[in-house]
Design a protein around this motif. Sequence first.
Motif, PDB file in Angstrom:
ATOM      1  N   MET A  83      -7.357   0.589  68.790  1.00  0.00           N
ATOM      2  CA  MET A  83      -7.375   1.222  67.513  1.00  0.00           C
ATOM      3  C   MET A  83      -8.820   0.962  66.603  1.00  0.00           C
ATOM      4  SD  MET A  83      -4.428   2.863  66.895  1.00  0.00           S
ATOM      5  CE  MET A  83      -5.255   3.182  65.430  1.00  0.00           C
ATOM      6  N   ILE A  84      -9.442  -0.449  67.194  1.00  0.00           N
ATOM      7  CA  ILE A  84     -10.750  -0.453  66.569  1.00  0.00           C
ATOM      8  C   ILE A  84     -11.962   0.659  67.327  1.00  0.00           C
ATOM      9  CG2 ILE A  84     -12.660  -2.217  66.904  1.00  0.00           C
ATOM     10  CD1 ILE A  84     -10.623  -4.312  66.491  1.00  0.00           C
ATOM     11  N   ILE A  85     -11.713   0.651  68.630  1.00  0.00           N
ATOM     12  CA  ILE A  85     -12.448   1.805  69.313  1.00  0.00           C
ATOM     13  C   ILE A  85     -12.195   3.284  68.651  1.00  0.00           C
ATOM     14  CG2 ILE A  85     -12.707   3.093  71.521  1.00  0.00           C
ATOM     15  CD1 ILE A  85     -11.899   0.439  72.929  1.00  0.00           C
ATOM     16  N   ILE A  86     -10.973   3.611  68.287  1.00  0.00           N
ATOM     17  CA  ILE A  86     -10.611   4.852  67.702  1.00  0.00           C
ATOM     18  C   ILE A  86     -11.379   5.013  66.331  1.00  0.00           C
ATOM     19  CG2 ILE A  86      -8.827   6.318  66.509  1.00  0.00           C
ATOM     20  CD1 ILE A  86      -6.858   5.446  68.843  1.00  0.00           C
ATOM     21  N   ALA A  87     -11.240   3.802  65.461  1.00  0.00           N
ATOM     22  CA  ALA A  87     -12.042   3.766  64.168  1.00  0.00           C
ATOM     23  C   ALA A  87     -13.578   3.899  64.457  1.00  0.00           C
ATOM     24  CB  ALA A  87     -11.764   2.466  63.706  1.00  0.00           C
ATOM     25  N   CYS A  88     -13.902   3.477  65.420  1.00  0.00           N
ATOM     26  CA  CYS A  88     -15.332   3.438  65.675  1.00  0.00           C
ATOM     27  C   CYS A  88     -15.675   4.989  65.911  1.00  0.00           C
ATOM     28  CB  CYS A  88     -15.906   2.458  66.902  1.00  0.00           C
ATOM     29  SG  CYS A  88     -15.843   0.851  66.336  1.00  0.00           S
ATOM     30  N   ILE A  89     -14.911   5.644  66.780  1.00  0.00           N
ATOM     31  CA  ILE A  89     -15.118   7.059  67.222  1.00  0.00           C
ATOM     32  C   ILE A  89     -15.139   7.895  65.800  1.00  0.00           C
ATOM     33  CG2 ILE A  89     -14.102   9.029  68.334  1.00  0.00           C
ATOM     34  CD1 ILE A  89     -13.301   7.018  70.226  1.00  0.00           C
ATOM     35  N   PHE A  90     -14.253   7.600  64.984  1.00  0.00           N
ATOM     36  CA  PHE A  90     -14.027   8.428  63.851  1.00  0.00           C
ATOM     37  C   PHE A  90     -15.321   8.174  62.872  1.00  0.00           C
ATOM     38  CE2 PHE A  90      -9.230   8.606  64.261  1.00  0.00           C
ATOM     39  CZ  PHE A  90      -9.125   9.892  64.651  1.00  0.00           C
ATOM     40  N   LEU A  91     -15.646   6.836  62.730  1.00  0.00           N
ATOM     41  CA  LEU A  91     -17.047   6.466  62.064  1.00  0.00           C
ATOM     42  C   LEU A  91     -18.255   7.288  62.645  1.00  0.00           C
ATOM     43  CD1 LEU A  91     -16.394   2.745  61.557  1.00  0.00           C
ATOM     44  CD2 LEU A  91     -16.526   4.364  59.666  1.00  0.00           C
ATOM     45  N   TYR A  92     -18.361   7.583  63.946  1.00  0.00           N
ATOM     46  CA  TYR A  92     -19.079   8.193  64.346  1.00  0.00           C
ATOM     47  C   TYR A  92     -19.037   9.624  64.085  1.00  0.00           C
ATOM     48  CZ  TYR A  92     -21.735  10.824  68.064  1.00  0.00           C
ATOM     49  OH  TYR A  92     -22.523  11.847  68.758  1.00  0.00           O
ATOM     50  N   LEU A  93     -17.723  10.325  63.974  1.00  0.00           N
ATOM     51  CA  LEU A  93     -17.676  11.467  63.645  1.00  0.00           C
ATOM     52  C   LEU A  93     -17.913  11.907  62.202  1.00  0.00           C
ATOM     53  CD1 LEU A  93     -14.329  12.346  65.536  1.00  0.00           C
ATOM     54  CD2 LEU A  93     -16.551  13.228  66.301  1.00  0.00           C
ATOM     55  N   ALA A  94     -17.896  11.026  61.489  1.00  0.00           N
ATOM     56  CA  ALA A  94     -17.965  11.141  60.067  1.00  0.00           C
ATOM     57  C   ALA A  94     -19.897  10.977  59.661  1.00  0.00           C
ATOM     58  CB  ALA A  94     -17.231   9.937  59.088  1.00  0.00           C
ATOM     59  N   ILE A  95     -20.216   9.996  60.414  1.00  0.00           N
ATOM     60  CA  ILE A  95     -21.710   9.707  59.912  1.00  0.00           C
ATOM     61  C   ILE A  95     -22.404  10.567  60.755  1.00  0.00           C
ATOM     62  CG2 ILE A  95     -23.419   7.891  59.992  1.00  0.00           C
ATOM     63  CD1 ILE A  95     -21.297   5.701  59.535  1.00  0.00           C
ATOM     64  N   LYS A  96     -22.321  10.904  62.022  1.00  0.00           N
ATOM     65  CA  LYS A  96     -23.333  11.386  62.915  1.00  0.00           C
ATOM     66  C   LYS A  96     -22.982  12.687  62.904  1.00  0.00           C
ATOM     67  CE  LYS A  96     -26.760  11.438  66.007  1.00  0.00           C
ATOM     68  NZ  LYS A  96     -27.837  11.042  65.863  1.00  0.00           N
ATOM     69  N   LYS A  97     -21.778  13.285  62.857  1.00  0.00           N
ATOM     70  CA  LYS A  97     -21.268  14.801  62.975  1.00  0.00           C
ATOM     71  C   LYS A  97     -21.051  15.313  61.553  1.00  0.00           C
ATOM     72  CE  LYS A  97     -21.730  14.898  67.390  1.00  0.00           C
ATOM     73  NZ  LYS A  97     -22.729  15.802  68.177  1.00  0.00           N
ATOM     74  N   GLY A  98     -21.024  14.466  60.613  1.00  0.00           N
ATOM     75  CA  GLY A  98     -20.583  15.170  59.207  1.00  0.00           C
ATOM     76  C   GLY A  98     -19.529  15.398  59.141  1.00  0.00           C
ATOM     77  N   GLY A 126      -6.138   4.798  55.513  1.00  0.00           N
ATOM     78  CA  GLY A 126      -6.655   4.276  57.079  1.00  0.00           C
ATOM     79  C   GLY A 126      -5.858   2.991  57.549  1.00  0.00           C
ATOM     80  N   ALA A 127      -5.525   2.083  56.420  1.00  0.00           N
ATOM     81  CA  ALA A 127      -4.900   0.829  56.570  1.00  0.00           C
ATOM     82  C   ALA A 127      -3.480   0.861  57.105  1.00  0.00           C
ATOM     83  CB  ALA A 127      -4.925  -0.086  55.294  1.00  0.00           C
ATOM     84  N   LYS A 128      -2.725   2.093  56.921  1.00  0.00           N
ATOM     85  CA  LYS A 128      -1.397   2.459  57.428  1.00  0.00           C
ATOM     86  C   LYS A 128      -1.664   2.864  59.014  1.00  0.00           C
ATOM     87  CE  LYS A 128       2.079   2.819  55.624  1.00  0.00           C
ATOM     88  NZ  LYS A 128       3.272   1.986  55.465  1.00  0.00           N
ATOM     89  N   ALA A 129      -2.769   2.757  59.652  1.00  0.00           N
ATOM     90  CA  ALA A 129      -2.754   2.969  60.779  1.00  0.00           C
ATOM     91  C   ALA A 129      -2.719   2.091  61.797  1.00  0.00           C
ATOM     92  CB  ALA A 129      -4.185   3.747  61.303  1.00  0.00           C
ATOM     93  N   ASN A 130      -1.572   1.870  62.647  1.00  0.00           N
ATOM     94  CA  ASN A 130      -1.523   0.693  63.572  1.00  0.00           C
ATOM     95  C   ASN A 130      -1.073   1.436  64.823  1.00  0.00           C
ATOM     96  OD1 ASN A 130       1.522   0.996  64.093  1.00  0.00           O
ATOM     97  ND2 ASN A 130       1.582   0.675  61.731  1.00  0.00           N
ATOM     98  N   LEU A 163     -10.367   0.401  61.000  1.00  0.00           N
ATOM     99  CA  LEU A 163     -10.806  -1.102  61.246  1.00  0.00           C
ATOM    100  C   LEU A 163     -10.502  -2.249  60.836  1.00  0.00           C
ATOM    101  CD1 LEU A 163     -13.203  -1.929  63.341  1.00  0.00           C
ATOM    102  CD2 LEU A 163     -14.649  -1.429  61.199  1.00  0.00           C
ATOM    103  N   LEU A 164     -10.353  -2.308  59.522  1.00  0.00           N
ATOM    104  CA  LEU A 164      -9.996  -3.433  58.645  1.00  0.00           C
ATOM    105  C   LEU A 164      -8.644  -3.839  59.077  1.00  0.00           C
ATOM    106  CD1 LEU A 164     -11.443  -2.592  55.088  1.00  0.00           C
ATOM    107  CD2 LEU A 164     -12.285  -4.307  56.831  1.00  0.00           C
ATOM    108  N   VAL A 165      -7.532  -3.086  59.107  1.00  0.00           N
ATOM    109  CA  VAL A 165      -6.302  -3.160  59.135  1.00  0.00           C
ATOM    110  C   VAL A 165      -5.911  -3.863  60.848  1.00  0.00           C
ATOM    111  CG1 VAL A 165      -5.228  -0.974  59.890  1.00  0.00           C
ATOM    112  CG2 VAL A 165      -3.958  -2.610  58.489  1.00  0.00           C
ATOM    113  N   ASN A 166      -6.814  -3.409  61.616  1.00  0.00           N
ATOM    114  CA  ASN A 166      -6.447  -3.609  62.885  1.00  0.00           C
ATOM    115  C   ASN A 166      -7.421  -4.974  63.402  1.00  0.00           C
ATOM    116  OD1 ASN A 166      -4.684  -1.638  64.468  1.00  0.00           O
ATOM    117  ND2 ASN A 166      -5.868  -0.477  63.223  1.00  0.00           N
ATOM    118  N   LEU A 167      -8.001  -5.639  62.522  1.00  0.00           N
ATOM    119  CA  LEU A 167      -8.732  -6.996  62.794  1.00  0.00           C
ATOM    120  C   LEU A 167      -7.866  -8.134  62.544  1.00  0.00           C
ATOM    121  CD1 LEU A 167     -12.153  -6.199  61.028  1.00  0.00           C
ATOM    122  CD2 LEU A 167     -11.568  -6.319  63.398  1.00  0.00           C
TER     123      LEU A 167
END
Length: 376
Positions: A24-39, A271-275, A53-57
């Motif tokens: 889930m942390i990896i998935i969160a990072c992928i979504f962050l990439y899509l939001a920031i890099k790909k818009g 996002g915090a509901k994503a487990n 990311l926060l809820v899966n720490l």
Amino acid sequence: MIQALTDLIRMSGLAHLTYKEIIMIIIACIFLYLAIKKGYEPYLLLPIAFGILLVNLPLAGLMAPPTESEPGGLIYYLYQGTNLGIYPPLIFLCLGAATDFGPLIANPKTLLLGGAAQFGIFAAFFGALALGMTPQEAASVGIIGGADGPTAIYLTTKLANHLLSVIALAAYSYMALVPLIQPPIMRLLTTEKERQTVMKQMRVVSKNERILFPIITTIFVSLVVPSATALVGMLMLGNLIRESGQVPKLTETLQNAMMYTITVILGVTVGAKANGELFLSLITIKIIILGLFAFAVGTAAGVLMGKLMYKLTNGKVNPLIGAAGVSAVPMAARVVQKEGIKYNPSNYLLMHAMGPNVAGVIGSAVAAGVLLAFFG
């Protein structure tokens, strides 16, 4: 010393990290990439991804409910606004303040295009039932076809809260992919002659019409579909604030500061509901496939209604504007404009497409109200 280090590691999050949380942390990072890099829908996808990311720490406890000894996590309290259906209507309030209903008022026939595009919601609903989902889950999945993130979140919190994060991500992902999903469908269902159709300039809408429209719409929708009042009422209140011209500072605040503030909070809490238990399951794949199906059917239904109007008006309506009936405002209208220019450089369809586009916002809210009335 070694014992102290051992105890420190044992009490740290590293010792409690599961393989599902790592994924889930990896998935969160992928979504962050899509939001920031790909818009891709960055205003909401970025906070949603960070919420994941926060809820899966492990051991952070941000979503922990209060106990006798602990007050509860920060995001747990922020999430109550999502859980109680508060944030989506507030976003509709802000959206109303930023929306011009003039094109719809000038050409009310385009309301039919917005209505036709909601067919995707009900097509996906029956598809979800066929795949074994409950009526509540099917309704929540179907609403993705309305291409309206706040509406999808609102209905899902009422009917299938456990699917909230997946449905929200699917809805906003497909909204971001409008420029890729819609054009092939638009070209498949229309002829080159139809795509070249030039629509005449719309009439000027008076101030009185602009003020009366949100009032009359609220009364009518609330009487016919009372369960849609929260969304439609807030949308129309925001628009009335805009069109009254009496409170420009309030209009500006709703369009900017309040909109972005609520969006960030909503995104993080969704996002915090994503487990891992939910995301790494078969139902997630079903939702992704059905969401795409709903969106594609909605686009196709809008275009086909546009073709019917083209025939009935002897070629005065460009069927491409039907694709804007999904309520991805204003992205879907811009896609229509771009496609129209490809086949006729002098063709300006943007304002004509905004009619069905804002009609789609109303239509998806009404569809959500209907589903909520039946299955809530």
